[in-house]
Each structure stands twice: as structure tokens, then as C-alpha cells.
Motif scaffolding. Structure first.
Motif, PDB file in Angstrom:
ATOM      1  N   UNK A 196      11.362  44.489 -25.464  1.00 53.34           N
ATOM      2  CA  UNK A 196      10.524  44.875 -26.605  1.00 53.34           C
ATOM      3  C   UNK A 196       9.384  45.798 -26.193  1.00 53.34           C
ATOM      4  N   UNK A 197       8.692  45.473 -25.110  1.00 59.13           N
ATOM      5  CA  UNK A 197       7.561  46.311 -24.705  1.00 59.13           C
ATOM      6  C   UNK A 197       8.048  47.687 -24.255  1.00 59.13           C
ATOM      7  N   UNK A 198       9.201  47.745 -23.635  1.00 62.44           N
ATOM      8  CA  UNK A 198       9.770  49.044 -23.217  1.00 62.44           C
ATOM      9  C   UNK A 198       9.992  49.920 -24.429  1.00 62.44           C
ATOM     10  N   UNK A 199      10.467  49.301 -25.523  1.00 58.92           N
ATOM     11  CA  UNK A 199      10.735  50.029 -26.764  1.00 58.92           C
ATOM     12  C   UNK A 199       9.436  50.418 -27.461  1.00 58.92           C
ATOM     13  N   UNK A 200       8.508  49.492 -27.541  1.00 51.18           N
ATOM     14  CA  UNK A 200       7.238  49.744 -28.229  1.00 51.18           C
ATOM     15  C   UNK A 200       6.411  50.817 -27.538  1.00 51.18           C
ATOM     16  N   UNK A 201       6.556  50.917 -26.218  1.00 50.10           N
ATOM     17  CA  UNK A 201       5.795  51.919 -25.456  1.00 50.10           C
ATOM     18  C   UNK A 201       6.591  53.206 -25.257  1.00 50.10           C
ATOM     19  N   UNK A 202       7.750  53.309 -25.953  1.00 48.41           N
ATOM     20  CA  UNK A 202       8.603  54.497 -25.890  1.00 48.41           C
ATOM     21  C   UNK A 202       9.125  54.786 -24.487  1.00 48.41           C
ATOM     22  N   UNK A 203       9.286  53.728 -23.680  1.00 48.22           N
ATOM     23  CA  UNK A 203       9.878  53.898 -22.353  1.00 48.22           C
ATOM     24  C   UNK A 203      11.397  54.007 -22.449  1.00 48.22           C
ATOM     25  N   UNK A 204      11.954  53.508 -23.575  1.00 47.16           N
ATOM     26  CA  UNK A 204      13.371  53.689 -23.882  1.00 47.16           C
ATOM     27  C   UNK A 204      13.460  54.150 -25.329  1.00 47.16           C
ATOM     28  N   UNK A 205      14.534  54.846 -25.669  1.00 44.22           N
ATOM     29  CA  UNK A 205      14.671  55.359 -27.036  1.00 44.22           C
ATOM     30  C   UNK A 205      15.597  54.504 -27.886  1.00 44.22           C
ATOM     31  N   UNK A 206      16.655  53.981 -27.286  1.00 42.46           N
ATOM     32  CA  UNK A 206      17.582  53.130 -28.022  1.00 42.46           C
ATOM     33  C   UNK A 206      17.180  51.669 -27.875  1.00 42.46           C
ATOM     34  N   UNK A 207      17.578  50.850 -28.854  1.00 38.85           N
ATOM     35  CA  UNK A 207      17.297  49.415 -28.779  1.00 38.85           C
ATOM     36  C   UNK A 207      17.972  48.828 -27.540  1.00 38.85           C
ATOM     37  N   UNK A 208      17.208  48.263 -26.610  1.00 38.96           N
ATOM     38  CA  UNK A 208      17.810  47.707 -25.391  1.00 38.96           C
ATOM     39  C   UNK A 208      18.343  46.285 -25.620  1.00 38.96           C
TER      40      UNK A 208
END
Length: 215
Positions: free
Chosen positions: A89-101
Motif C-alpha cells: 500500500x505505501x509503495x502505491x500511495x507514494x507512487x513507487x509503483x504504478x500498478x496495484x501490487x
């Protein structure tokens, strides 16, 4: 913490989770719950186990289900399912990943969005506008999304995130949860204009008649 809905699906405990699933499904026929947050007044009351087992029960009923670990202080869902903590979730919220991990679990129709790396400011991250977009993405991919949040008395996270979803399920433990903690937790959630859809009791005394029926 155990996933009784997987390890012992014919048990009375597993049936209790299925009953909870049914009750939530009929909570509002006109406006069905699709995004539900699970929390508790204080720690150690079984909210993560409840969220995980409820997610399994939902998936077993044929609903595409995503379980999100929003306890960014003491994440546990990745351990329960034997999956990775990051990315999440934090990776997604901080735009470290673009697709849902999302990670596929051993249960058909159930995916986990783990916590990701623990951030220094969980409440700020959960309250940001980016979180609204994440929730919208999740709802596009699933029929039902469950969020496991920190205890209400421990942090503001549950109240902040609870205002963004359809409702909150409060978990209390028989013989442990203090009455004043339950009342204060309810007051905090209501003050944040959070919709409390119900309360579920963990560690309840076993009913001998039910136990005999299920063997």
C-alpha cells in the motif's frame, strides 16, 4: 492468529465468519457494502484475524475480494497468508509503483495488498487525496474490499480512513475489551462521521449445542 476458514472450514468458528459475511451482505440491500474497514478499540483484540477470515469467507462465496493491510504500524496480513510485505500500500500511495501490487492468496478470488514499507507518518498517508484514488482503483478490481486498520485508541488512522469507506466493523474481545475503551472508540469514530455498521465479538464462550452439531 489462524485462518480457521481455511484450516477448519467445517468448524463452528468458520461458520461464525460465514454468518458475519451474510449479515454484512444484508446490511443494506439498496446500497450494498463494498468497502469495509475492520478495527478494534485497542490492540490484541483480534481485528486482523477477523479481517483475514472474513476476507476468506467473502471470496469463498464467489465475490472477488481484496484484503488491504492498512495497519501501517504493526502489519500482520502478509504473515497470516505467508506472502511478502513489500511492495504494498505505501509503495502505491507514494507512487513507487504504478500498478496495484496485489498478491494472489491460496484462496480462489482473494488477493492481498500488503502494507509495504512502514512509513514515518501513517495517518498523513492514509488521509491524503492519493488514498481516495487507491480506494477507487481497488473497487474497480474487486466486488468487496476489506481494510485492516490500527486500533482506534492507538492512532487516528482508523477514523481517518473510516470516513473514506462505506462502513466500519468494530471488533471487541470477550473478557478483554474494556467497556470505557469501546465507548470512547465509538465516540471517536462517530465524531469523525464514520458509519459504524456493526460490532463483532471474538473469543466468545463456545456454545455446547453448536459444538455438538458441528462435531
Amino acid at each position: 492468529m489462524t485462518l480457521v476458514t481455511i484450516t477448519d472450514p467445517r468448524s463452528a468458528a468458520a461458520e461464525a465468519y460465514r454468518t458475519l459475511r451474510t449479515n454484512l451482505s444484508f446490511y443494506s440491500v439498496a446500497q450494498p457494502l463494498r468497502a469495509l474497514l475492520v478495527t478494534s478499540p485497542a490492540g490484541g483484540e483480534g481485528k486482523s484475524t477477523t479481517a483475514a477470515n472474513l476476507a476468506v469467507a467473502m471470496a469463498q462465496s464467489g465475490r472477488r475480494t481484496i484484503l488491504v493491510d492498512c495497519d501501517l504500524r504493526r502489519p500482520a496480513q502478509h504473515e497470516l497468508f505467508g506472502l511478502s510485505m513489500s511492495p504494498g500500500l505505501t509503495s502505491l500511495a507514494l507512487d513507487e509503483v504504478t500498478d496495484l501490487p496485489l498478491q494472489k492468496t491460496a484462496v480462489d478470488g482473494l488477493w492481498l495488498l500488503s502494507s509495504g514499507p512502514i512509513p514515518p507518518n501513517p495517518a498523513d498517508l492514509l488521509g491524503a487525496n492519493r488514498m481516495d484514488a487507491v480506494i477507487a482503483q481497488l473497487l474497480e478490481r474487486a466486488d468487496f474490499v476489506l481494510f485492516d486498520a490500527p486500533p482506534v485508541m492507538a492512532a487516528a488512522d482508523a477514523a481517518i480512513l473510516g470516513a473514506k469507506v462505506d462502513g466500519v466493523l468494530l471488533v471487541i474481545q470477550a473478557g478483554k475489551t474494556r467497556r470505557d475503551h469501546s465507548e470512547r472508540a465509538r465516540e471517536r469514530l462517530e465524531k469523525a462521521q464514520v458509519r459504524i455498521v456493526g460490532v463483532t465479538l471474538t473469543n466468545a464462550p463456545k456454545d455446547s449445542l453448536i459444538g455438538e452439531y458441528y462435531g
